[in-house]
Scaffold this active site. Structure first.
Site, PDB file in Angstrom:
ATOM      1  N   ARG A 149       0.860  -1.193   0.000  1.00 11.15           N
ATOM      2  CA  ARG A 149       0.000   0.000   0.000  1.00 11.15           C
ATOM      3  C   ARG A 149       0.897   1.244   0.000  1.00 11.15           C
ATOM      4  NH1 ARG A 149      -2.925  -3.073  -1.619  1.00 11.15           N
ATOM      5  NH2 ARG A 149      -4.945  -3.816  -0.830  1.00 11.15           N
ATOM      6  N   TYR A 152      -0.763   4.304  -1.974  1.00 11.66           N
ATOM      7  CA  TYR A 152      -2.055   4.470  -1.301  1.00 11.66           C
ATOM      8  C   TYR A 152      -1.834   5.092   0.081  1.00 11.66           C
ATOM      9  CZ  TYR A 152      -6.723   3.373   0.471  1.00 11.66           C
ATOM     10  OH  TYR A 152      -7.989   3.462   1.007  1.00 11.66           O
ATOM     11  N   THR A 187     -16.558  -3.747  -0.206  1.00 11.99           N
ATOM     12  CA  THR A 187     -17.100  -2.906  -1.280  1.00 11.99           C
ATOM     13  C   THR A 187     -16.754  -3.569  -2.616  1.00 11.99           C
ATOM     14  OG1 THR A 187     -15.076  -1.615  -1.568  1.00 11.99           O
ATOM     15  CG2 THR A 187     -16.639  -0.820   0.096  1.00 11.99           C
ATOM     16  N   SER A 189     -14.862  -2.605  -5.001  1.00 10.83           N
ATOM     17  CA  SER A 189     -13.432  -2.591  -5.357  1.00 10.83           C
ATOM     18  C   SER A 189     -12.625  -3.532  -4.462  1.00 10.83           C
ATOM     19  CB  SER A 189     -12.858  -1.171  -5.325  1.00 10.83           C
ATOM     20  OG  SER A 189     -12.793  -0.684  -4.022  1.00 10.83           O
ATOM     21  N   ARG A 193     -10.132  -6.582  -5.611  1.00  7.07           N
ATOM     22  CA  ARG A 193      -8.770  -6.813  -5.108  1.00  7.07           C
ATOM     23  C   ARG A 193      -8.627  -8.257  -4.627  1.00  7.07           C
ATOM     24  NH1 ARG A 193      -9.724  -1.571  -3.586  1.00  7.07           N
ATOM     25  NH2 ARG A 193     -10.296  -1.864  -1.417  1.00  7.07           N
ATOM     26  N   ARG A 210      -6.724  -9.544  10.028  1.00 10.76           N
ATOM     27  CA  ARG A 210      -6.040  -8.379  10.608  1.00 10.76           C
ATOM     28  C   ARG A 210      -6.997  -7.452  11.364  1.00 10.76           C
ATOM     29  NH1 ARG A 210      -4.346  -5.116   5.027  1.00 10.76           N
ATOM     30  NH2 ARG A 210      -6.278  -3.954   4.811  1.00 10.76           N
TER      31      ARG A 210
HETATM   32  P1  NAD Z   1     -15.167   1.624  -4.630  1.00  8.67           P
HETATM   33  O1  NAD Z   1     -13.688   1.712  -4.821  1.00  8.67           O
HETATM   34  O2  NAD Z   1     -15.809   0.281  -4.738  1.00  8.67           O
HETATM   35  O3  NAD Z   1     -15.890   2.618  -5.646  1.00  8.67           O
HETATM   36  C1  NAD Z   1     -15.257   3.781  -6.032  1.00  8.67           C
HETATM   37  C2  NAD Z   1     -16.238   4.719  -6.730  1.00  8.67           C
HETATM   38  O4  NAD Z   1     -15.454   5.838  -7.150  1.00  8.67           O
HETATM   39  C3  NAD Z   1     -16.893   4.139  -7.990  1.00  8.67           C
HETATM   40  O5  NAD Z   1     -18.275   4.422  -7.954  1.00  8.67           O
HETATM   41  C4  NAD Z   1     -16.188   4.886  -9.127  1.00  8.67           C
HETATM   42  O6  NAD Z   1     -17.020   5.088 -10.263  1.00  8.67           O
HETATM   43  C5  NAD Z   1     -15.839   6.192  -8.450  1.00  8.67           C
HETATM   44  N1  NAD Z   1     -14.723   6.921  -9.075  1.00  8.67           N
HETATM   45  C6  NAD Z   1     -13.570   6.385  -9.541  1.00  8.67           C
HETATM   46  N2  NAD Z   1     -12.785   7.352 -10.056  1.00  8.67           N
HETATM   47  C7  NAD Z   1     -13.468   8.516  -9.902  1.00  8.67           C
HETATM   48  C8  NAD Z   1     -13.194   9.860 -10.247  1.00  8.67           C
HETATM   49  N3  NAD Z   1     -12.059  10.188 -10.883  1.00  8.67           N
HETATM   50  N4  NAD Z   1     -14.112  10.814  -9.946  1.00  8.67           N
HETATM   51  C9  NAD Z   1     -15.253  10.477  -9.327  1.00  8.67           C
HETATM   52  N5  NAD Z   1     -15.584   9.228  -8.978  1.00  8.67           N
HETATM   53  C10 NAD Z   1     -14.693   8.246  -9.265  1.00  8.67           C
HETATM   54  O7  NAD Z   1     -15.559   2.323  -3.259  1.00  8.67           O
HETATM   55  P2  NAD Z   1     -14.974   2.129  -1.781  1.00  8.67           P
HETATM   56  O8  NAD Z   1     -14.175   0.871  -1.666  1.00  8.67           O
HETATM   57  O9  NAD Z   1     -16.120   2.383  -0.891  1.00  8.67           O
HETATM   58  O10 NAD Z   1     -13.907   3.320  -1.631  1.00  8.67           O
HETATM   59  C11 NAD Z   1     -14.348   4.654  -1.465  1.00  8.67           C
HETATM   60  C12 NAD Z   1     -13.282   5.421  -0.729  1.00  8.67           C
HETATM   61  O11 NAD Z   1     -13.031   4.805   0.528  1.00  8.67           O
HETATM   62  C13 NAD Z   1     -11.928   5.478  -1.433  1.00  8.67           C
HETATM   63  O12 NAD Z   1     -11.357   6.752  -1.240  1.00  8.67           O
HETATM   64  C14 NAD Z   1     -11.108   4.423  -0.711  1.00  8.67           C
HETATM   65  O13 NAD Z   1      -9.722   4.653  -0.764  1.00  8.67           O
HETATM   66  C15 NAD Z   1     -11.641   4.601   0.697  1.00  8.67           C
HETATM   67  N6  NAD Z   1     -11.436   3.453   1.580  1.00  8.67           N
HETATM   68  C16 NAD Z   1     -11.909   2.230   1.216  1.00  8.67           C
HETATM   69  C17 NAD Z   1     -11.668   1.145   2.063  1.00  8.67           C
HETATM   70  C18 NAD Z   1     -12.140  -0.240   1.708  1.00  8.67           C
HETATM   71  O14 NAD Z   1     -11.676  -1.212   2.336  1.00  8.67           O
HETATM   72  N7  NAD Z   1     -13.039  -0.397   0.745  1.00  8.67           N
HETATM   73  C19 NAD Z   1     -10.977   1.323   3.273  1.00  8.67           C
HETATM   74  C20 NAD Z   1     -10.534   2.607   3.611  1.00  8.67           C
HETATM   75  C21 NAD Z   1     -10.765   3.666   2.746  1.00  8.67           C
END
Ligand code: NAD
Length: 250
Positions: A149, A152, A187, A189, A193, A210
């Site tokens: 990561r 990230y 989610t 995404s 992964r 974890r």
């Molecule tokens: P996801 O990754 O499944 O979905 C991402 C969404 O972002 C999609 O709807 C996509 O169309 C949209 N997107 C992509 N590029 C874009 C852009 N340039 N402009 C606007 N929209 C865009 O969603 P998630 O896993 O819920 O992640 C959302 C946020 O939460 C992210 O910032 C991620 O880093 C953060 N996050 C996720 C997790 C996890 O485990 N899923 C943990 C911590 C933080």
């Protein structure tokens, strides 16, 4: 209702945490402006939630962000949720991968905040209200390092720093800004992964192992924290990296 009368914009509301947060904010009485890169996901969201309007928005497109801010009413709340998880160490992260993650995860939130903040501040002054920005970070950031990561973690650490800086600059006028730091959340995404791992079954077990609470978070574990941070209930909370991580950092 906890967000009655508030106008709230959410980026990346098409799926995952952004979508659940948009629906939760609408249920709490907010006028939600749900934005995403993907129009098909927005169309589905609009069918599923009352009190939502949708706009296609790529947070990497500066001109589109500025144009949308000029078109929309002033906001009370903003949830910068858009972000991307690059998989790899420093050795797998070439300059294009670095630039992409920084542009989406950090500069995207900067672009949206910079475009919408003047309207938020003017509305706060006019109406005597407060405003709140929530920026999506992660526990993988300055909070904790994880394997693979690299960019990230770097980008999400920058989001925490940016959130603290905005909080410091605008606390006196009642604008709050916090960074949200979830653990691993189930989610679409994350499922990609896991599916892309050499051994997907083991990869899912490792993600779960974890987290001391013994499971992945669901999006509905995270959305209430977004509602709280955007609502006046959190009126004395600003400049914080707020962890919802299932105990990873105990
Ligand atoms: P996801 O990754 O499944 O979905 C991402 C969404 O972002 C999609 O709807 C996509 O169309 C949209 N997107 C992509 N590029 C874009 C852009 N340039 N402009 C606007 N929209 C865009 O969603 P998630 O896993 O819920 O992640 C959302 C946020 O939460 C992210 O910032 C991620 O880093 C953060 N996050 C996720 C997790 C996890 O485990 N899923 C943990 C911590 C933080």
């Amino acid at each position: 209702m906890r967000l009655q009368g508030k106008t709230i914009l959410i980026t990346a509301a098409g799926q995952g945490i952004g979508r659940a947060s948009a629906l939760a904010c609408a249920r709490e009485g907010a006028q939600v402006i749900a934005t995403d890169l993907n129009p098909a996901l927005l169309a589905r969201l609009a069918q599923d939630g009352a009190g939502l309007t949708t706009h296609v928005l790529d947070v990497r497109d500066s001109a589109a962000v500025v144009a949308l801010a000029a078109q929309l009413p002033a906001l009370d709340g903003l949830f910068n949720c858009a972000g991307y998880v690059h998989n790899g160490s420093v050795l797998e992260c070439d300059e294009a991968a670095w630039d992409f993650s920084m542009d989406l995860n950090v500069k995207g939130a900067y672009r949206v905040a910079r475009a919408f903040l003047p309207g938020m501040l003017a509305r706060m002054e006019r109406a005597g209200t407060s405003g709140s920005i929530v920026n999506m970070a992660s526990m993988a950031s300055s909070i904790k390092g994880f394997p693979n990561r690299f960019v990230y973690g770097a980008s999400k650490a920058a989001v925490i720093g940016m959130s603290k800086a905005i909080a410091a600059d605008f606390a006196r006028v009642g604008l709050r800004c916090n960074a949200l730091c979830p653990g691993t959340v189930d989610t679409p995404s994350l499922r990609e992964r896991i599916a892309g791992a050499a051994d997907p079954v083991q990869a899912e077990k490792d993600f779960i192992a974890r987290q001391p609470l013994g499971r992945l978070a669901t999006v509905d574990d995270i959305a209430p924290q977004v509602v709280y941070l955007l609502s006046d209930e959190s009126c004395f909370v600003t400049g914080q990296a707020v962890l919802v991580d299932g105990g990873v950092t105990i």
